[in-house]
Design a protein around this motif. Sequence first.
Motif, PDB file in Angstrom:
ATOM      1  N   ALA A 183     -31.492   3.288  -7.633  1.00 40.65           N
ATOM      2  CA  ALA A 183     -31.095   4.315  -8.604  1.00 40.65           C
ATOM      3  C   ALA A 183     -29.602   4.631  -8.489  1.00 40.65           C
ATOM      4  O   ALA A 183     -28.945   4.929  -9.499  1.00 40.65           O
ATOM      5  CB  ALA A 183     -31.918   5.583  -8.394  1.00 40.65           C
ATOM      6  N   ASP A 184     -29.055   4.564  -7.273  1.00 42.27           N
ATOM      7  CA  ASP A 184     -27.631   4.845  -7.086  1.00 42.27           C
ATOM      8  C   ASP A 184     -26.774   3.765  -7.742  1.00 42.27           C
ATOM      9  O   ASP A 184     -25.778   4.065  -8.410  1.00 42.27           O
ATOM     10  CB  ASP A 184     -27.294   4.927  -5.593  1.00 42.27           C
ATOM     11  N   ILE A 185     -27.149   2.500  -7.539  1.00 39.27           N
ATOM     12  CA  ILE A 185     -26.409   1.421  -8.188  1.00 39.27           C
ATOM     13  C   ILE A 185     -26.521   1.544  -9.699  1.00 39.27           C
ATOM     14  O   ILE A 185     -25.536   1.399 -10.432  1.00 39.27           O
ATOM     15  CB  ILE A 185     -26.935   0.047  -7.717  1.00 39.27           C
ATOM     16  N   ALA A 186     -27.726   1.834 -10.181  1.00 38.10           N
ATOM     17  CA  ALA A 186     -27.950   1.954 -11.623  1.00 38.10           C
ATOM     18  C   ALA A 186     -27.072   3.036 -12.234  1.00 38.10           C
ATOM     19  O   ALA A 186     -26.511   2.862 -13.322  1.00 38.10           O
ATOM     20  CB  ALA A 186     -29.423   2.241 -11.901  1.00 38.10           C
ATOM     21  N   SER A 187     -26.925   4.163 -11.523  1.00 44.70           N
ATOM     22  CA  SER A 187     -26.130   5.265 -12.072  1.00 44.70           C
ATOM     23  C   SER A 187     -24.653   4.913 -12.129  1.00 44.70           C
ATOM     24  O   SER A 187     -23.914   5.455 -12.946  1.00 44.70           O
ATOM     25  CB  SER A 187     -26.346   6.535 -11.245  1.00 44.70           C
ATOM     26  N   ARG A 188     -24.211   4.009 -11.265  1.00 43.76           N
ATOM     27  CA  ARG A 188     -22.801   3.639 -11.246  1.00 43.76           C
ATOM     28  C   ARG A 188     -22.457   2.610 -12.313  1.00 43.76           C
ATOM     29  O   ARG A 188     -21.298   2.524 -12.735  1.00 43.76           O
ATOM     30  CB  ARG A 188     -22.417   3.099  -9.862  1.00 43.76           C
ATOM     31  N   VAL A 189     -23.420   1.791 -12.695  1.00 45.50           N
ATOM     32  CA  VAL A 189     -23.114   0.714 -13.646  1.00 45.50           C
ATOM     33  C   VAL A 189     -23.803   0.923 -14.988  1.00 45.50           C
ATOM     34  O   VAL A 189     -23.819   0.030 -15.832  1.00 45.50           O
ATOM     35  CB  VAL A 189     -23.485  -0.660 -13.054  1.00 45.50           C
ATOM     36  N   SER A 190     -24.387   2.109 -15.181  1.00 45.15           N
ATOM     37  CA  SER A 190     -24.994   2.481 -16.467  1.00 45.15           C
ATOM     38  C   SER A 190     -26.084   1.496 -16.882  1.00 45.15           C
ATOM     39  O   SER A 190     -26.015   0.870 -17.944  1.00 45.15           O
ATOM     40  CB  SER A 190     -23.922   2.568 -17.562  1.00 45.15           C
ATOM     41  N   THR A 191     -27.088   1.387 -16.032  1.00 47.32           N
ATOM     42  CA  THR A 191     -28.249   0.567 -16.371  1.00 47.32           C
ATOM     43  C   THR A 191     -29.481   1.210 -15.764  1.00 47.32           C
ATOM     44  O   THR A 191     -29.417   2.320 -15.215  1.00 47.32           O
ATOM     45  CB  THR A 191     -28.061  -0.885 -15.872  1.00 47.32           C
ATOM     46  N   ALA A 192     -30.621   0.534 -15.850  1.00 48.84           N
ATOM     47  CA  ALA A 192     -31.874   1.070 -15.333  1.00 48.84           C
ATOM     48  C   ALA A 192     -32.149   0.556 -13.924  1.00 48.84           C
ATOM     49  O   ALA A 192     -31.691  -0.512 -13.533  1.00 48.84           O
ATOM     50  CB  ALA A 192     -33.026   0.663 -16.260  1.00 48.84           C
ATOM     51  N   ARG A 193     -32.929   1.335 -13.167  1.00 54.84           N
ATOM     52  CA  ARG A 193     -33.311   0.911 -11.820  1.00 54.84           C
ATOM     53  C   ARG A 193     -34.039  -0.419 -11.847  1.00 54.84           C
ATOM     54  O   ARG A 193     -33.886  -1.239 -10.940  1.00 54.84           O
ATOM     55  CB  ARG A 193     -34.196   1.974 -11.162  1.00 54.84           C
ATOM     56  N   GLU A 194     -34.849  -0.630 -12.894  1.00 52.53           N
ATOM     57  CA  GLU A 194     -35.606  -1.870 -12.990  1.00 52.53           C
ATOM     58  C   GLU A 194     -34.675  -3.079 -13.102  1.00 52.53           C
ATOM     59  O   GLU A 194     -34.967  -4.150 -12.565  1.00 52.53           O
ATOM     60  CB  GLU A 194     -36.548  -1.810 -14.189  1.00 52.53           C
ATOM     61  N   THR A 195     -33.553  -2.891 -13.797  1.00 49.19           N
ATOM     62  CA  THR A 195     -32.579  -3.985 -13.922  1.00 49.19           C
ATOM     63  C   THR A 195     -31.970  -4.304 -12.568  1.00 49.19           C
ATOM     64  O   THR A 195     -31.822  -5.482 -12.199  1.00 49.19           O
ATOM     65  CB  THR A 195     -31.477  -3.601 -14.917  1.00 49.19           C
ATOM     66  N   VAL A 196     -31.613  -3.276 -11.810  1.00 50.68           N
ATOM     67  CA  VAL A 196     -31.048  -3.483 -10.481  1.00 50.68           C
ATOM     68  C   VAL A 196     -32.042  -4.213  -9.587  1.00 50.68           C
ATOM     69  O   VAL A 196     -31.682  -5.173  -8.887  1.00 50.68           O
ATOM     70  CB  VAL A 196     -30.641  -2.139  -9.843  1.00 50.68           C
ATOM     71  N   ALA A 197     -33.310  -3.782  -9.620  1.00 50.34           N
ATOM     72  CA  ALA A 197     -34.334  -4.421  -8.792  1.00 50.34           C
ATOM     73  C   ALA A 197     -34.488  -5.889  -9.166  1.00 50.34           C
ATOM     74  O   ALA A 197     -34.621  -6.755  -8.285  1.00 50.34           O
ATOM     75  CB  ALA A 197     -35.662  -3.688  -8.951  1.00 50.34           C
ATOM     76  N   ARG A 198     -34.464  -6.179 -10.453  1.00 54.00           N
ATOM     77  CA  ARG A 198     -34.628  -7.569 -10.905  1.00 54.00           C
ATOM     78  C   ARG A 198     -33.444  -8.431 -10.471  1.00 54.00           C
ATOM     79  O   ARG A 198     -33.620  -9.560 -10.000  1.00 54.00           O
ATOM     80  CB  ARG A 198     -34.785  -7.621 -12.418  1.00 54.00           C
ATOM     81  N   VAL A 199     -32.227  -7.894 -10.606  1.00 57.70           N
ATOM     82  CA  VAL A 199     -31.042  -8.665 -10.227  1.00 57.70           C
ATOM     83  C   VAL A 199     -31.043  -8.951  -8.730  1.00 57.70           C
ATOM     84  O   VAL A 199     -30.774 -10.083  -8.297  1.00 57.70           O
ATOM     85  CB  VAL A 199     -29.755  -7.911 -10.635  1.00 57.70           C
ATOM     86  N   LEU A 200     -31.351  -7.944  -7.919  1.00 58.55           N
ATOM     87  CA  LEU A 200     -31.384  -8.151  -6.471  1.00 58.55           C
ATOM     88  C   LEU A 200     -32.478  -9.131  -6.073  1.00 58.55           C
ATOM     89  O   LEU A 200     -32.297  -9.938  -5.150  1.00 58.55           O
ATOM     90  CB  LEU A 200     -31.576  -6.821  -5.752  1.00 58.55           C
ATOM     91  N   SER A 201     -33.607  -9.079  -6.782  1.00 59.13           N
ATOM     92  CA  SER A 201     -34.684 -10.035  -6.519  1.00 59.13           C
ATOM     93  C   SER A 201     -34.237 -11.457  -6.837  1.00 59.13           C
ATOM     94  O   SER A 201     -34.510 -12.402  -6.079  1.00 59.13           O
ATOM     95  CB  SER A 201     -35.919  -9.667  -7.339  1.00 59.13           C
ATOM     96  N   ASP A 202     -33.519 -11.621  -7.947  1.00 56.63           N
ATOM     97  CA  ASP A 202     -33.006 -12.953  -8.317  1.00 56.63           C
ATOM     98  C   ASP A 202     -32.003 -13.454  -7.282  1.00 56.63           C
ATOM     99  O   ASP A 202     -32.026 -14.638  -6.905  1.00 56.63           O
ATOM    100  CB  ASP A 202     -32.339 -12.897  -9.696  1.00 56.63           C
ATOM    101  N   LEU A 203     -31.134 -12.574  -6.812  1.00 55.63           N
ATOM    102  CA  LEU A 203     -30.141 -12.975  -5.821  1.00 55.63           C
ATOM    103  C   LEU A 203     -30.810 -13.342  -4.496  1.00 55.63           C
ATOM    104  O   LEU A 203     -30.375 -14.273  -3.808  1.00 55.63           O
ATOM    105  CB  LEU A 203     -29.124 -11.852  -5.606  1.00 55.63           C
ATOM    106  N   ALA A 204     -31.871 -12.611  -4.152  1.00 51.09           N
ATOM    107  CA  ALA A 204     -32.603 -12.923  -2.916  1.00 51.09           C
ATOM    108  C   ALA A 204     -33.297 -14.275  -3.041  1.00 51.09           C
ATOM    109  O   ALA A 204     -33.304 -15.072  -2.095  1.00 51.09           O
ATOM    110  CB  ALA A 204     -33.610 -11.823  -2.621  1.00 51.09           C
ATOM    111  N   ARG A 205     -33.865 -14.544  -4.191  1.00 50.43           N
ATOM    112  CA  ARG A 205     -34.543 -15.832  -4.404  1.00 50.43           C
ATOM    113  C   ARG A 205     -33.555 -16.998  -4.321  1.00 50.43           C
ATOM    114  O   ARG A 205     -33.880 -18.073  -3.819  1.00 50.43           O
ATOM    115  CB  ARG A 205     -35.237 -15.840  -5.769  1.00 50.43           C
ATOM    116  N   ASP A 206     -32.321 -16.735  -4.752  1.00 51.53           N
ATOM    117  CA  ASP A 206     -31.287 -17.774  -4.697  1.00 51.53           C
ATOM    118  C   ASP A 206     -30.620 -17.867  -3.330  1.00 51.53           C
ATOM    119  O   ASP A 206     -29.726 -18.697  -3.135  1.00 51.53           O
ATOM    120  CB  ASP A 206     -30.213 -17.495  -5.758  1.00 51.53           C
ATOM    121  N   GLY A 207     -31.032 -17.010  -2.406  1.00 48.83           N
ATOM    122  CA  GLY A 207     -30.482 -17.059  -1.059  1.00 48.83           C
ATOM    123  C   GLY A 207     -29.144 -16.383  -0.890  1.00 48.83           C
ATOM    124  O   GLY A 207     -28.496 -16.530   0.156  1.00 48.83           O
ATOM    125  N   LEU A 208     -28.717 -15.622  -1.885  1.00 49.24           N
ATOM    126  CA  LEU A 208     -27.405 -14.982  -1.803  1.00 49.24           C
ATOM    127  C   LEU A 208     -27.470 -13.645  -1.076  1.00 49.24           C
ATOM    128  O   LEU A 208     -26.509 -13.245  -0.400  1.00 49.24           O
ATOM    129  CB  LEU A 208     -26.829 -14.784  -3.206  1.00 49.24           C
TER     130      LEU A 208
END
Length: 235
Positions: A183-208
């Motif tokens: 929620a903190d990241i979402a509030s800083r970049v003007s998006t939803a928590r679900e978007t942040v969770a999805r992006v971090l999940s994608d980055l984790a899957r890619d090993g980043l």
Amino acid sequence: MPADAGPSRLDGITLLSPLSAEERAAVARQCRWRRFHAGEQIIDHQGDSRDVVLVVEGRVRVLSHSPSGREISFDDIEAGGFLGEMAAIDGLPRSASAVALEEGTLIALLAPRPFQDLVSGHPDLAMAVMTRLCRVVRIATDRVMELSTLGANNRVHAELLRLAKRGRWEGRTAVIAPIPVHADIASRVSTARETVARVLSDLARDGLVERRADALVVRDLRRLEALVEDVRAGV
């Protein structure tokens, strides 16, 4: 003044590092000291106070709210940092609010006139204030550009990169602790928590990125930086 507050407690404030121990002790005597509960407001957006806030213990979040009530987070200030200098310099209302993030956050409040005297009398201290103001302007400029030109996923990447650069580096790896709340990241970049969770999940899957018990690890800082810069270059 809280029983455990005193002149030596200002030794960790980076702004005051150019001062001698005696000068810091004099500043401490001019401060008002307070402890805040987690979530308690320290300064109010558009409020009348003009004190500079010295964060002695704990963490403080600088934020505001949209007309609809959505929280917009700007920055987290760790112990040793400071905020509120703009109102102390120009005398205008506060541009944002600040709340304590941790229980028992210890704050020293320095009134505008003593702060202005310190700045005018110590060039190194004045340079520290200007450096912080430059950082605030640069971050604000970057975020305006990102909001205007980047998609939500890319804005999350850019915010993660900012957090990583402020974290602990281990070669090409950066450790972000504590783990940033979605929620903190979402509030800083003007998006939803679900978007942040999805992006971090994608980055984790890619090993980043890797989530540990007490930290978020960026496994390849250069790769994340390239990911952000490639998108910016293509705008």
